[in-house]
Design an enzyme around this catalytic site. Structure first.
Site, PDB file in Angstrom:
ATOM      1  N   GLU A   9      27.459  52.236  28.602  1.00 37.23           N
ATOM      2  CA  GLU A   9      27.318  53.338  29.545  1.00 37.23           C
ATOM      3  C   GLU A   9      28.598  53.558  30.346  1.00 37.23           C
ATOM      4  O   GLU A   9      29.359  52.625  30.587  1.00 37.23           O
ATOM      5  CB  GLU A   9      26.177  53.026  30.526  1.00 37.23           C
ATOM      6  CG  GLU A   9      24.857  52.875  29.811  1.00 37.23           C
ATOM      7  CD  GLU A   9      23.732  52.357  30.715  1.00 37.23           C
ATOM      8  OE1 GLU A   9      22.690  52.006  30.174  1.00 37.23           O
ATOM      9  OE2 GLU A   9      23.914  52.299  31.935  1.00 37.23           O
ATOM     10  N   CYS A  60      33.447  55.348  36.056  1.00 37.64           N
ATOM     11  CA  CYS A  60      33.198  53.904  36.006  1.00 37.64           C
ATOM     12  C   CYS A  60      32.926  53.553  34.541  1.00 37.64           C
ATOM     13  O   CYS A  60      32.002  54.090  33.941  1.00 37.64           O
ATOM     14  CB  CYS A  60      31.985  53.612  36.895  1.00 37.64           C
ATOM     15  SG  CYS A  60      31.416  51.913  36.838  1.00 37.64           S
ATOM     16  N   CYS A 106      27.090  41.144  29.189  1.00 34.97           N
ATOM     17  CA  CYS A 106      28.026  40.379  30.005  1.00 34.97           C
ATOM     18  C   CYS A 106      27.608  38.922  29.966  1.00 34.97           C
ATOM     19  O   CYS A 106      26.427  38.607  29.923  1.00 34.97           O
ATOM     20  CB  CYS A 106      27.989  40.883  31.449  1.00 34.97           C
ATOM     21  SG  CYS A 106      29.196  40.083  32.537  1.00 34.97           S
ATOM     22  N   CYS A 150      25.344  36.802  36.658  1.00 37.40           N
ATOM     23  CA  CYS A 150      25.090  36.875  38.101  1.00 37.40           C
ATOM     24  C   CYS A 150      23.607  37.202  38.285  1.00 37.40           C
ATOM     25  O   CYS A 150      23.078  38.097  37.620  1.00 37.40           O
ATOM     26  CB  CYS A 150      25.960  37.957  38.743  1.00 37.40           C
ATOM     27  SG  CYS A 150      27.724  37.663  38.505  1.00 37.40           S
ATOM     28  N   CYS A 181      22.305  40.926  38.913  1.00 38.55           N
ATOM     29  CA  CYS A 181      22.818  42.049  38.117  1.00 38.55           C
ATOM     30  C   CYS A 181      22.040  42.187  36.811  1.00 38.55           C
ATOM     31  O   CYS A 181      21.868  41.221  36.070  1.00 38.55           O
ATOM     32  CB  CYS A 181      24.299  41.826  37.816  1.00 38.55           C
ATOM     33  SG  CYS A 181      25.009  43.090  36.749  1.00 38.55           S
ATOM     34  N   CYS A 201      25.213  50.641  40.903  1.00 36.62           N
ATOM     35  CA  CYS A 201      25.763  49.311  40.623  1.00 36.62           C
ATOM     36  C   CYS A 201      24.660  48.348  40.225  1.00 36.62           C
ATOM     37  O   CYS A 201      23.646  48.252  40.895  1.00 36.62           O
ATOM     38  CB  CYS A 201      26.432  48.735  41.867  1.00 36.62           C
ATOM     39  SG  CYS A 201      27.830  49.657  42.415  1.00 36.62           S
TER      40      CYS A 201
HETATM   41  N1  SAH Z   1      32.069  42.009  36.119  1.00 41.24           N
HETATM   42  C1  SAH Z   1      32.835  42.799  37.047  1.00 41.24           C
HETATM   43  C2  SAH Z   1      32.596  44.261  36.840  1.00 41.24           C
HETATM   44  C3  SAH Z   1      31.181  44.715  37.172  1.00 41.24           C
HETATM   45  S1  SAH Z   1      31.310  45.575  38.647  1.00 41.24           S
HETATM   46  C4  SAH Z   1      32.554  42.360  38.459  1.00 41.24           C
HETATM   47  O1  SAH Z   1      31.618  41.599  38.661  1.00 41.24           O
HETATM   48  O2  SAH Z   1      33.289  42.732  39.358  1.00 41.24           O
HETATM   49  C5  SAH Z   1      29.771  45.645  39.211  1.00 41.24           C
HETATM   50  C6  SAH Z   1      29.753  45.508  40.727  1.00 41.24           C
HETATM   51  O3  SAH Z   1      28.419  45.808  41.120  1.00 41.24           O
HETATM   52  C7  SAH Z   1      30.033  44.074  41.163  1.00 41.24           C
HETATM   53  O4  SAH Z   1      30.734  44.055  42.381  1.00 41.24           O
HETATM   54  C8  SAH Z   1      28.643  43.519  41.370  1.00 41.24           C
HETATM   55  O5  SAH Z   1      28.656  42.466  42.297  1.00 41.24           O
HETATM   56  C9  SAH Z   1      27.887  44.740  41.851  1.00 41.24           C
HETATM   57  N2  SAH Z   1      26.445  44.710  41.581  1.00 41.24           N
HETATM   58  C10 SAH Z   1      25.811  44.162  40.536  1.00 41.24           C
HETATM   59  N3  SAH Z   1      24.482  44.345  40.641  1.00 41.24           N
HETATM   60  C11 SAH Z   1      24.268  45.049  41.766  1.00 41.24           C
HETATM   61  C12 SAH Z   1      23.116  45.588  42.412  1.00 41.24           C
HETATM   62  N4  SAH Z   1      21.906  45.460  41.887  1.00 41.24           N
HETATM   63  N5  SAH Z   1      23.283  46.273  43.554  1.00 41.24           N
HETATM   64  C13 SAH Z   1      24.512  46.458  44.069  1.00 41.24           C
HETATM   65  N6  SAH Z   1      25.632  46.000  43.503  1.00 41.24           N
HETATM   66  C14 SAH Z   1      25.523  45.289  42.369  1.00 41.24           C
END
Ligand code: SAH
Length: 379
Positions: A112, A125, A132, A136, A139, A354
């Protein structure tokens, strides 16, 4: 799942050629593409450059349509190379103007991209991996695990194809590697793709407008800086090592101290700062004690903080903090002279916010939904 296993999988290396053995010319940097065309099909340097420009600046779909070079050369190119594209599977438009693109790749995997209009800015984006490996806890992309790396063309085709769909005179202004995947876990392919994004004979983005976001793969951070002059964002998400370890398994590999040291060592050009993303989770990392610790952690680093109130979803019990908690947290940072912004959640109604990427990809196999969405998006 069974079906998945039955499908013969092709590695990324294999995907660099199509089934007829032709090479994916879009996965090469400019220098490599030109050298390849000179060696393999006897193009002159000028012809090779014109072909490369037609591919990236005019969006040529096949070699036959590149009339900047002679017919016989086009034929030879078409025998040995192909021009890859992402198959648009679905386009969803949010009520707030955010657009989510769902693409199908050559081996049937899906990724996406999310286009986010914001005043004068139009940010795309993009994804760097299918799934991945970082896992985390908060996520959704992490739930998929790492399915495979994206090849360079699959990364660079996202801005090319979205860009070409925009109205006359409208351009993507910013590129952020914040979609699916951990970009530094796919650094070689990312480098090749960003080479094309930065090249003024190709997509021609300014290095000031490209941001790579990472969980903090410490050894790769310096490597990125040595290769490309792009902006760095680090997903910090916590105010202590123990807290971070609870939600980001990578903390077990690289401690918070090591990560912050890597940030201090990161060669920042003058005027640039590292962005620290901080996903705010209710009653977990959203207190003023957290804010106080965060200020301490970032001391001595040219840092700005981007607070991201957690985007809730039915698969998690995690909660977004109250607006008051977010405001108070931001206030605390700003009063201590930290540049802190709150990321406004965009595209939540289409699961484009995000941490929501990957989820809808799983649901998009509904044919009816697909057709309606195509009609809405005018495709
Ligand atoms: N792997 C990289 C790129 C992904 S960016 C990284 O972690 O930076 C995705 C961003 O969205 C990251 O800062 C992550 O912490 C944030 N994120 C992931 N899940 C989220 C959620 N449910 N709500 C808000 N932010 C989230």
């Amino acid at each position: 799942m069974e079906l998945d296993r039955a499908r013969p999988r092709r590695s990324v290396r294999q995907l660099l050629h199509d089934e007829q053995g032709r090479i994916d010319i879009k996965s090469m940097s400019r220098d490599d593409a030109i050298a390849w065309m000179m060696e393999e099909v006897g193009a002159t340097e000028g012809q090779a450059l014109r072909t490369y420009k037609a591919i990236w600046q005019k969006g040529a779909r096949n070699f036959e349509e590149i009339d900047q070079v002679a017919g016989p050369l086009r034929k030879k190119l078409a025998q040995k190379a192909y021009i890859s594209f992402l198959a648009p599977n679905l386009v969803l438009r949010s009520s707030d103007g955010t657009v989510k693109y769902l693409w199908t790749l050559e081996d049937g995997e899906q990724i996406e991209s999310v286009l986010i209009p914001d005043g004068d800015r139009l940010t795309l984006c993009i994804s760097s991996q299918v799934g991945c490996a970082m896992a985390c806890t908060f996520c959704l992309t992490g739930d998929l695990g790492l399915k495979r790396q994206l090849k360079p063309s699959e990364i660079a085709n996202q801005p090319l194809q979205v860009g070409r769909q925009l109205p006359e005179g409208v351009r993507i202004t910013n590129l952020v590697l914040m979609g699916m995947g951990e970009p530094l876990h796919n650094l070689d392919n990312l480098t090749r793709a960003l080479d094309v994004c930065l090249d003024d004979e190709a997509l021609n983005f300014s290095h000031r407008k490209i941001t790579v976001s990472t969980v903090g793969l410490v050894p790769k951070m310096g490597e990125l800086a040595a290769r490309l002059p792009v902006n760095l964002a680090v997903s910090l998400n916590a105010s202590s090592h123990e807290q971070r370890a609870q939600i980001m398994p990578i903390t077990g590999r690289y401690s918070l101290d090591e990560l912050l040291q890597a940030c201090r060592d990161f060669p920042l050009p003058s005027g640039k700062m590292i962005t620290f993303e901080y996903v705010m989770l209710r009653d977990f990392n959203d207190s003023l004690e957290d804010a106080e610790r965060l200020v301490g952690l970032l001391e001595g680093i040219r840092a700005k903080v981007n607070l991201i109130p957690y985007n809730e979803n039915p698969d998690r019990t995690l909660r977004r903090p109250t607006d008051e908690a977010v405001d108070a947290f931001q206030d605390y940072l700003v009063k201590r002279h930290l540049n802190a912004t709150v990321r406004v959640s965009r595209g939540r109604d289409i699961s484009a916010a995000c941490g929501q990427l990957g989820k809808a990809a799983q649901q998009a196999v509904d044919e009816g939904w697909l057709q309606t969405a195509r009609a809405i998006a005018g495709m």
